[in-house]
Design an enzyme around this catalytic site. Structure first.
Site, mmCIF file in Angstrom:
data_model
loop_
_atom_site.group_PDB
_atom_site.id
_atom_site.type_symbol
_atom_site.label_atom_id
_atom_site.label_comp_id
_atom_site.label_asym_id
_atom_site.label_seq_id
_atom_site.Cartn_x
_atom_site.Cartn_y
_atom_site.Cartn_z
ATOM 1 N N SER A 102 0.066 0.069 -3.883
ATOM 2 C CA SER A 102 1.204 -0.518 -4.593
ATOM 3 C C SER A 102 1.727 0.306 -5.757
ATOM 4 C CB SER A 102 0.830 -1.917 -5.095
ATOM 5 O OG SER A 102 0.855 -2.817 -4.019
ATOM 6 N N LYS A 156 5.317 1.031 -5.758
ATOM 7 C CA LYS A 156 6.376 0.166 -6.302
ATOM 8 C C LYS A 156 6.990 0.720 -7.590
ATOM 9 C CE LYS A 156 4.643 -4.142 -4.221
ATOM 10 N NZ LYS A 156 3.263 -3.947 -3.765
ATOM 11 N N SER A 216 2.926 -7.188 -8.221
ATOM 12 C CA SER A 216 2.787 -6.404 -7.002
ATOM 13 C C SER A 216 3.215 -7.187 -5.764
ATOM 14 C CB SER A 216 1.344 -5.916 -6.851
ATOM 15 O OG SER A 216 1.345 -4.588 -6.397
#
Length: 237
Positions: free
Chosen positions: A18, A21, A75
């Site tokens: 993640s 992101k 997340s």
């Protein structure tokens, strides 16, 4: 200028989960997309790779700002997917933009295939991620969203509360400017952040941490080491 205080295997490309992101957020913000535009979660945003769960049901309507907030802070995978899909040219164009941005930042060991980081084919080296953290830190909205402790977001008629994935942002001894956590089995537990430690701006990148507390444990050890160094010891490269 910036100096490397400590590094280990800094050029190895590893799955980043993640932490992806952070690049997703950077692309959205730099593209100047309307933060108030309401986007809809669709079947395309459902995770078919790992079957991860989400509180954003298909059909959920939410502003781009709220999606960006929970993608960075909590997340949220469907939020990240929807951000990528609602880019001019769709998800494929968005991922191309992510890879182009990585190249322009000199992130030569980096490759993205999705906007969420669910794929283990999203890879980068620690050195590359330090460059991403510095670039993302220049965007006030990314700093704010990634370091907020919790947020109440509007999803159609209902309101949902989300919390941070990184409890260090709640700690008074930590002065964190921007951060992002990550976890998939292939990646272990990952963490990137920029923080003020012992009077200096430090970027920390931890990839492939084993054990639930190890990435924050590593961060705490690194902070103590930097504080000790400030009180007389000399920097080790």
């Amino acid at each position: 200028g910036s100096e490397v205080l400590f590094e280990k295997n800094a050029n190895v490309a590893l799955p980043i989960a993640s932490i992806t992101k952070l690049m997703t957020g950077l692309i959205v913000v730099e593209a100047g997309q309307d933060m108030d535009e309401v986007l809809t979660i669709t079947e395309e945003d459902v995770d078919r790779e790992r079957f991860s769960t989400s509180r954003l049901r298909v059909g959920t309507r939410m502003s781009r700002a709220d999606l960006l907030n929970i993608a960075l802070m909590s997340s949220e995978n469907r939020a990240a997917s929807a951000l990528g899909r609602n880019f001019p040219g769709g998800l494929r164009a968005f991922v191309n933009e992510m890879n182009a941005k990585a190249r322009s930042l000199g992130m030569h060991d980096t490759h993205y295939v999705d906007a969420s980081g669910l794929s283990s084919r999203n890879v980068a080296s620690a050195r590359d991620l330090a460059k991403l953290v510095k670039a993302a830190h220049q965007q006030q909205i990314l700093r704010e969203y990634s370091t907020s402790e919790k947020a109440v977001v509007t999803a159609g008629r209902s309101r949902l509360q989300f919390g941070t994935t990184n409890h260090l942002v709640t700690r008074p001894e930590w002065e964190i400017g921007i951060q992002k956590t990550g976890f998939i089995n292939e990646a272990g537990r990952c963490l990137v952040m920029q923080a003020m430690v012992a009077g200096r701006n430090v970027v920390m990148v931890f990839l492939d941490s084993k054990g639930k507390q190890s990435r924050t444990g590593d961060a705490n050890r690194m902070r103590k080491w930097l504080e000790a160094m400030r009180s007389g010891a000399s920097p080790v490269t």
